[in-house]
Motif scaffolding. Structure first.
Motif, PDB file in Angstrom:
ATOM      1  N   VAL A   1       3.980   2.056   2.382  1.00  0.00           N
ATOM      2  CA  VAL A   1       2.658   2.383   1.827  1.00  0.00           C
ATOM      3  C   VAL A   1       1.877   3.239   2.814  1.00  0.00           C
ATOM      4  N   PHE A   2       1.906   2.864   4.095  1.00  0.00           N
ATOM      5  CA  PHE A   2       1.179   3.618   5.112  1.00  0.00           C
ATOM      6  C   PHE A   2       1.751   5.028   5.277  1.00  0.00           C
ATOM      7  N   VAL A   3       3.068   5.164   5.126  1.00  0.00           N
ATOM      8  CA  VAL A   3       3.693   6.492   5.226  1.00  0.00           C
ATOM      9  C   VAL A   3       3.190   7.396   4.100  1.00  0.00           C
ATOM     10  N   TYR A   4       3.233   6.875   2.872  1.00  0.00           N
ATOM     11  CA  TYR A   4       2.745   7.666   1.732  1.00  0.00           C
ATOM     12  C   TYR A   4       1.250   7.949   1.855  1.00  0.00           C
ATOM     13  N   ALA A   5       0.499   6.961   2.319  1.00  0.00           N
ATOM     14  CA  ALA A   5      -0.949   7.150   2.487  1.00  0.00           C
ATOM     15  C   ALA A   5      -1.234   8.252   3.507  1.00  0.00           C
ATOM     16  N   ALA A   6      -0.461   8.274   4.595  1.00  0.00           N
ATOM     17  CA  ALA A   6      -0.650   9.302   5.621  1.00  0.00           C
ATOM     18  C   ALA A   6      -0.315  10.687   5.070  1.00  0.00           C
ATOM     19  N   ILE A   7       0.766  10.780   4.296  1.00  0.00           N
ATOM     20  CA  ILE A   7       1.175  12.066   3.726  1.00  0.00           C
ATOM     21  C   ILE A   7       0.140  12.574   2.727  1.00  0.00           C
ATOM     22  N   ILE A   8      -0.254  11.701   1.793  1.00  0.00           N
ATOM     23  CA  ILE A   8      -1.234  12.100   0.779  1.00  0.00           C
ATOM     24  C   ILE A   8      -2.584  12.407   1.420  1.00  0.00           C
ATOM     25  N   GLY A   9      -2.985  11.584   2.409  1.00  0.00           N
ATOM     26  CA  GLY A   9      -4.245  11.817   3.107  1.00  0.00           C
ATOM     27  C   GLY A   9      -4.248  13.157   3.827  1.00  0.00           C
ATOM     28  N   ALA A  10      -3.135  13.489   4.489  1.00  0.00           N
ATOM     29  CA  ALA A  10      -3.040  14.761   5.215  1.00  0.00           C
ATOM     30  C   ALA A  10      -3.089  15.948   4.248  1.00  0.00           C
ATOM     31  N   LEU A  11      -2.408  15.816   3.113  1.00  0.00           N
ATOM     32  CA  LEU A  11      -2.393  16.908   2.132  1.00  0.00           C
ATOM     33  C   LEU A  11      -3.764  17.124   1.515  1.00  0.00           C
ATOM     34  N   LEU A  12      -4.455  16.030   1.203  1.00  0.00           N
ATOM     35  CA  LEU A  12      -5.802  16.150   0.636  1.00  0.00           C
ATOM     36  C   LEU A  12      -6.788  16.687   1.668  1.00  0.00           C
ATOM     37  N   ALA A  13      -6.623  16.267   2.926  1.00  0.00           N
ATOM     38  CA  ALA A  13      -7.492  16.762   4.004  1.00  0.00           C
ATOM     39  C   ALA A  13      -7.300  18.266   4.187  1.00  0.00           C
ATOM     40  N   TRP A  14      -6.048  18.716   4.101  1.00  0.00           N
ATOM     41  CA  TRP A  14      -5.793  20.158   4.229  1.00  0.00           C
ATOM     42  C   TRP A  14      -6.467  20.920   3.101  1.00  0.00           C
ATOM     43  N   ARG A  15      -6.368  20.404   1.894  1.00  0.00           N
ATOM     44  CA  ARG A  15      -6.974  21.091   0.753  1.00  0.00           C
ATOM     45  C   ARG A  15      -8.495  21.143   0.890  1.00  0.00           C
ATOM     46  N   ALA A  16      -9.099  20.051   1.364  1.00  0.00           N
ATOM     47  CA  ALA A  16     -10.548  20.037   1.561  1.00  0.00           C
ATOM     48  C   ALA A  16     -10.949  21.052   2.631  1.00  0.00           C
ATOM     49  N   TRP A  17     -10.194  21.085   3.722  1.00  0.00           N
ATOM     50  CA  TRP A  17     -10.472  22.033   4.803  1.00  0.00           C
ATOM     51  C   TRP A  17     -10.286  23.468   4.325  1.00  0.00           C
ATOM     52  N   ASN A  18      -9.235  23.720   3.561  1.00  0.00           N
ATOM     53  CA  ASN A  18      -8.964  25.064   3.058  1.00  0.00           C
ATOM     54  C   ASN A  18     -10.072  25.520   2.112  1.00  0.00           C
ATOM     55  N   ALA A  19     -10.526  24.612   1.238  1.00  0.00           N
ATOM     56  CA  ALA A  19     -11.611  24.952   0.315  1.00  0.00           C
ATOM     57  C   ALA A  19     -12.895  25.252   1.083  1.00  0.00           C
ATOM     58  N   TRP A  20     -13.150  24.471   2.150  1.00  0.00           N
ATOM     59  CA  TRP A  20     -14.362  24.681   2.957  1.00  0.00           C
ATOM     60  C   TRP A  20     -14.320  26.014   3.681  1.00  0.00           C
ATOM     61  N   THR A  21     -13.164  26.369   4.251  1.00  0.00           N
ATOM     62  CA  THR A  21     -13.049  27.641   4.964  1.00  0.00           C
ATOM     63  C   THR A  21     -13.189  28.829   4.013  1.00  0.00           C
ATOM     64  N   LYS A  22     -12.649  28.700   2.805  1.00  0.00           N
ATOM     65  CA  LYS A  22     -12.800  29.777   1.821  1.00  0.00           C
ATOM     66  C   LYS A  22     -14.258  29.950   1.426  1.00  0.00           C
ATOM     67  N   ARG A  23     -14.927  28.796   1.208  1.00  0.00           N
ATOM     68  CA  ARG A  23     -16.340  28.836   0.845  1.00  0.00           C
ATOM     69  C   ARG A  23     -17.167  29.434   1.977  1.00  0.00           C
ATOM     70  N   ARG A  24     -16.833  29.052   3.186  1.00  0.00           N
ATOM     71  CA  ARG A  24     -17.544  29.566   4.367  1.00  0.00           C
ATOM     72  C   ARG A  24     -17.331  31.074   4.501  1.00  0.00           C
ATOM     73  N   ALA A  25     -16.117  31.539   4.245  1.00  0.00           N
ATOM     74  CA  ALA A  25     -15.816  32.968   4.329  1.00  0.00           C
ATOM     75  C   ALA A  25     -16.590  33.766   3.288  1.00  0.00           C
ATOM     76  N   GLN A  26     -16.902  33.134   2.153  1.00  0.00           N
ATOM     77  CA  GLN A  26     -17.658  33.816   1.102  1.00  0.00           C
ATOM     78  C   GLN A  26     -19.156  33.814   1.397  1.00  0.00           C
ATOM     79  N   VAL A  27     -19.633  32.699   1.960  1.00  0.00           N
ATOM     80  CA  VAL A  27     -21.072  32.526   2.154  1.00  0.00           C
ATOM     81  C   VAL A  27     -21.578  33.280   3.377  1.00  0.00           C
TER      82      VAL A  27
END
Length: 213
Positions: free
Chosen positions: A177-203
């Protein structure tokens, strides 16, 4: 790498590789290779493969961006459909082996046991994603609405993880469970960071232009 992924043989190879776990389970069922409790093994294994394919689907975009291989995107829909295929087999295995396909009893069990309710909810949410994983559906819905609908995959992955956690809680076994949680958490964190950087680049350019006036 892009040339290899764009090869005509790439999709059939990915299809066959994605089908291998199912073929292995079918082979095990016919050769008595699924242990002392084959029914439980099938239910657990198909659930595991559903969660694995959800992780793979979520990993496609980060891998595509980080490795600069846009051709990876052509496999995302197929992999998503395999996640749905395995969750269907998982649900059918539970309904047939655990409940004898008694629909009334299945409905009662879903309502009574929270971890099954969560898993069934993930299946219900995944169904419209599978049903709209085709070019005609994208045209009918429009790209924006289609993309919004398919963002449900994040919620589905979270529900799948919660379902897995509650299932393992009975045996107090949380290693996987912890392995899957770490993988899913890392993937979601990357997507949040990527969305923030794109938004920042536009603003930022717009803000700087405004200040320079």
């Amino acid at each position: 790498m892009n040339a290899l992924l764009l090869n005509k043989a790439a999709k059939p190879v990915v299809f066959l590789l994605s089908l291998l776990p199912f073929a292995w389970l079918v082979w095990g069922a016919f050769t008595d290779g699924l242990g002392a409790n084959p029914a439980e093994y099938l239910i657990r294994a198909t659930g595991d493969w559903t969660l694995r394919f959800l992780c793979i689907v979520l990993a496609v975009t980060p891998l595509r961006v980080m490795t600069k291989t846009p051709a990876l995107a052509r496999f995302r829909r197929m992999l998503g459909l395999f996640a749905y295929f395995y969750v269907c087999v998982h649900l059918l295995s539970y309904g047939f082996f655990d409940m004898g396909l008694e629909l009334g009893e299945i409905a009662k069990d879903i309502a009574k046991r929270p971890f099954i309710l969560v898993g069934f909810s993930a299946f219900v949410l995944l169904t419209p994603l599978a049903a709209t994983s085709f070019n005609r559906a994208i045209k009918a819905l429009g790209t924006r609405r289609w993309q919004l609908l398919h963002k449900l995959v994040y919620l589905i992955a979270g529900l799948g993880l919660l379902h897995f956690f509650w299932m393992r809680a009975g045996k107090n076994d949380f290693g996987e469970v912890f392995v899957y949680a770490a993988i899913i958490g890392a993937l979601l964190a990357w997507r949040a960071w990527n969305a923030w950087t794109k938004r920042r680049a536009q603003v930022l350019p717009a803000a700087r232009a405004q200040l320079s006036k």
